[in-house]
Motif scaffolding. Structure first.
Motif, PDB file in Angstrom:
ATOM      1  N   SER A 325       0.862  -1.293  -0.055  1.00 55.76           N
ATOM      2  CA  SER A 325      -0.118  -0.003   0.049  1.00 55.76           C
ATOM      3  C   SER A 325       0.964   1.142  -0.145  1.00 55.76           C
ATOM      4  N   ASP A 363      -2.045  -5.979   3.001  1.00 51.92           N
ATOM      5  CA  ASP A 363      -2.340  -5.610   4.392  1.00 51.92           C
ATOM      6  C   ASP A 363      -1.091  -5.519   4.983  1.00 51.92           C
ATOM      7  N   ASP A 433     -17.073  -5.220   7.202  1.00 50.05           N
ATOM      8  CA  ASP A 433     -16.411  -3.939   6.576  1.00 50.05           C
ATOM      9  C   ASP A 433     -17.627  -3.223   5.519  1.00 50.05           C
ATOM     10  N   ILE A 436     -15.234  -2.321   1.765  1.00 51.48           N
ATOM     11  CA  ILE A 436     -14.167  -3.068   1.007  1.00 51.48           C
ATOM     12  C   ILE A 436     -14.665  -3.811  -0.221  1.00 51.48           C
ATOM     13  N   TYR A 478     -13.021  -6.313  -4.864  1.00 52.85           N
ATOM     14  CA  TYR A 478     -12.722  -6.456  -3.419  1.00 52.85           C
ATOM     15  C   TYR A 478     -11.342  -5.751  -3.359  1.00 52.85           C
ATOM     16  N   ALA A 479     -11.359  -5.207  -2.255  1.00 49.85           N
ATOM     17  CA  ALA A 479      -9.847  -4.246  -2.025  1.00 49.85           C
ATOM     18  C   ALA A 479      -9.294  -3.637  -3.056  1.00 49.85           C
ATOM     19  N   PRO A 484      -6.037  -0.776   1.044  1.00 50.96           N
ATOM     20  CA  PRO A 484      -7.478  -1.310   1.507  1.00 50.96           C
ATOM     21  C   PRO A 484      -7.669  -1.397   3.064  1.00 50.96           C
ATOM     22  N   CYS A 485      -6.658  -1.856   3.669  1.00 49.29           N
ATOM     23  CA  CYS A 485      -6.936  -1.761   5.293  1.00 49.29           C
ATOM     24  C   CYS A 485      -5.556  -1.609   6.073  1.00 49.29           C
ATOM     25  N   GLN A 489      -5.052  -6.204   8.980  1.00 51.89           N
ATOM     26  CA  GLN A 489      -6.621  -6.053   9.611  1.00 51.89           C
ATOM     27  C   GLN A 489      -7.347  -5.902   8.245  1.00 51.89           C
ATOM     28  N   CYS A 490      -7.188  -6.665   7.397  1.00 54.04           N
ATOM     29  CA  CYS A 490      -8.077  -6.852   5.980  1.00 54.04           C
ATOM     30  C   CYS A 490      -9.399  -7.688   6.572  1.00 54.04           C
ATOM     31  N   TYR A 493      -9.691 -13.473   5.670  1.00 57.89           N
ATOM     32  CA  TYR A 493      -8.397 -14.357   5.576  1.00 57.89           C
ATOM     33  C   TYR A 493      -8.775 -15.800   5.672  1.00 57.89           C
ATOM     34  N   PRO A 500      -4.248 -13.226   3.606  1.00 55.48           N
ATOM     35  CA  PRO A 500      -5.502 -12.345   3.227  1.00 55.48           C
ATOM     36  C   PRO A 500      -6.018 -12.952   1.889  1.00 55.48           C
TER      37      PRO A 500
END
Length: 515
Positions: A325, A363, A433, A436, A478-479, A484-485, A489-490, A493, A500
């Motif tokens: 990220s 993540d 969430d 996401i 998705y994401a 994304p997180c 902590q996405c 999993y 993830p």
């Protein structure tokens, strides 16, 4: 006035070079040296070098006082090179490799000692591959933990560019070495790659035999610089347009790093490659990455297979890290590159990228990294996830989970305002969430992405609320953001492996109510 020890520090490398190159016109290739690892069985390791055209070269493998193998060849013109393929060897050592050139009455001998046989992995990419152990979390502990890994040997290629394909490396930053605190923590973004080193350590823990690691990477570089002209031409990349300075800080010309830092290694017998690159393409030729990356993989495989006399497998294992990220990327190029890294499948291996494996890293963000959020410091988890993929894909370990869950079926339950996702493996919902997951909602020939909040779930099924869409639900993703997180902590999993769920985008084709 220079202190005596300073003088010795300057002179010693020259003495070592002369020793390795004993005799005019006769030498090993630049990366064949003491402490090296050669590829073990079932392949045969390649040993090569330069000599006088027409001369006879005899390569002997010694173990102690016993000559256990001898290969004879001659120096070929016009390349002035000689090459032999050793018989397949079981993992272990140490051995000594001796090469003797005979030309008339002249005999010249070269030797390298403490040679091991094991698996040889090449690590390449940009700055996240270039980061050293000194730059990662728990650096002090990692740097002091080398005693158990003395048969994991490391080599680091010097930064270099070339307009044409080079036969041999111009320079090597770190010749084959045993790992030490000094060569693993040698400054920032210099030798040795932390991802490469940790990947090798995890493999060694599993395999319990020698591992050779070659680092050849350069920060801020686009994939075009690492690609041959052939592979770029196959994707329609002929000449380069303006390169955005903020994403590309290293060499960006087509093929210049391939020519100088990868092609010279082509004769080496490899087990596989690990790659960490893509940030420099988030704003440059982004939409071509789903071609340029698979094309690079295929071209590297062809080149190393041919250069090693067929000893490196034609479809050798190729692992890579999906991008993490970045706080400051507003153009949102990261989701597209993550997707294109899988040739738009969302998972590997796939039909366009056979025998590949991926470490998802979205993540593993690092908001407080002193090297910028684009350089997260948790390289241990990256390497661990990579090694899981290697164990499954490269080493054929069965029943090993190496990628997080992806849905195998998506059903639109229009009457209930839900999307029902069925996953092919178990899911662990770590947190609910609301943003996401997103749906593409279309009406009047216009579409917009809307949040699809997570709802009820079981061990393999997850429902999403889509009643905010008053038109047609056309796609799901998705994401699909740069960040994304937060760290580990996405929302989704794998329940056992802590891997993830990877990002994806999918069209919704079944629009019948209740289906």
């Amino acid at each position: 006035m220079v202190a005596p020890e300073g003088v010795l520090g300057l002179v010693l490398p020259l003495i070592l070079w002369v020793d390795r190159s004993a005799g005019v016109g006769f030498r090993f290739a630049s990366y064949i040296d003491n402490y090296m690892v050669l590829q073990k069985e079932p392949a045969g390791a390649v040993v090569w070098g330069f000599g006088i055209p027409g001369a006879t070269v005899t390569v002997t493998l010694w173990q102690g006082q016993e000559a256990i193998m001898k290969k004879v060849t001659s120096v070929k013109a016009p390349s002035d090179t000689w090459i032999v393929v050793l018989d397949p060897m079981k993992p272990g050592g140490p051995f000594e490799v001796m090469a003797q050139q005979t030309w008339g009455l002249m005999n010249l001998t070269l030797k390298v000692h403490d040679v091991l046989f094991g698996d040889v992995w090449l690590c390449s990419g940009q700055s996240n591959m270039q980061m050293t152990v000194l730059q990662i979390f728990n650096a002090t502990r990692e740097l002091s933990n080398t005693a158990a890994y003395q048969s994991v040997r490391i080599l680091s290629v010097s930064l270099a560019e070339a307009k044409e394909e080079l036969m041999d490396l111009d320079m090597v930053d770190l010749q084959w070495s045993k790992p030490t605190k000094e060569n693993l923590g040698n400054g920032y973004f210099t030798y040795m790659s932390a991802v490469c080193w940790l990947f090798g350590c995890y493999l060694h823990d599993t395999l319990q035999y020698p591992i050779g690691l070659i680092s050849s990477s350069w920060g801020g570089t686009p994939i075009e610089a690492w690609s041959s002209e052939r592979s770029l031409k196959a994707c329609g990349v002929l000449t380069e347009g303006p390169v955005p300075y903020d994403s590309v800080s290293g060499p960006s010309e087509n093929s210049v790093l391939w020519n100088a830092m990868i092609h010279p290694l082509q004769n080496m017998t490899l087990k596989g490659v690990v790659w960490y690159q893509g940030e420099a393409n988030t704003q440059y030729n982004k939409d071509l990455y789903n071609c340029t990356f698979p094309a690079l993989i295929d071209d590297w495989r062809q080149t190393f297979h041919r250069g090693s006399q067929g000893q490196t497998e034609r479809f050798f294992p190729f692992g890579f890290v999906q991008l993490s990220s970045y706080l400051e990327n507003a153009d949102d190029g990261f989701p597209q590159i993550r997707w294109h890294q899988t040739a738009d499948f969302g998972f590997v291996p796939n039909v366009k990228m056979p025998n590949t494996f991926m470490a998802v890293a979205m993540d593993l963000c690092d908001r407080d990294s002193p090297f910028g959020s684009i350089h997260p410091r948790d390289k241990q988890t990256v390497a661990y996830r990579l090694h899981l993929g290697a164990r499954a894909v490269a080493y054929g370990e069965k029943n090993l989970t190496f990628q997080g869950p992806l849905p195998e079926k998506i059903e639109l339950l229009a009457d209930k305002g839900l999307l029902k996702l069925t996953y092919y493996q178990g899911i662990q919902v770590q947190r609910q969430d609301k943003k996401i997951f997103e749906i593409s909602c279309c009406s009047d020939r216009q579409c917009e992405w809307l949040p699809a909040p997570m709802g009820n779930f079981s061990s393999q099924i997850l429902s999403l609320a889509v009643n905010s869409c008053l038109g047609t639900v056309a796609a799901l993703r998705y994401a699909w953001t740069t960040w994304p997180c937060e760290y580990k902590q996405c929302p989704l999993y794998h329940p056992c492996s802590a891997l993830p769920a990877p990002p994806f985008v999918a069209f919704i084709t079944d629009q019948a109510p209740g289906h």
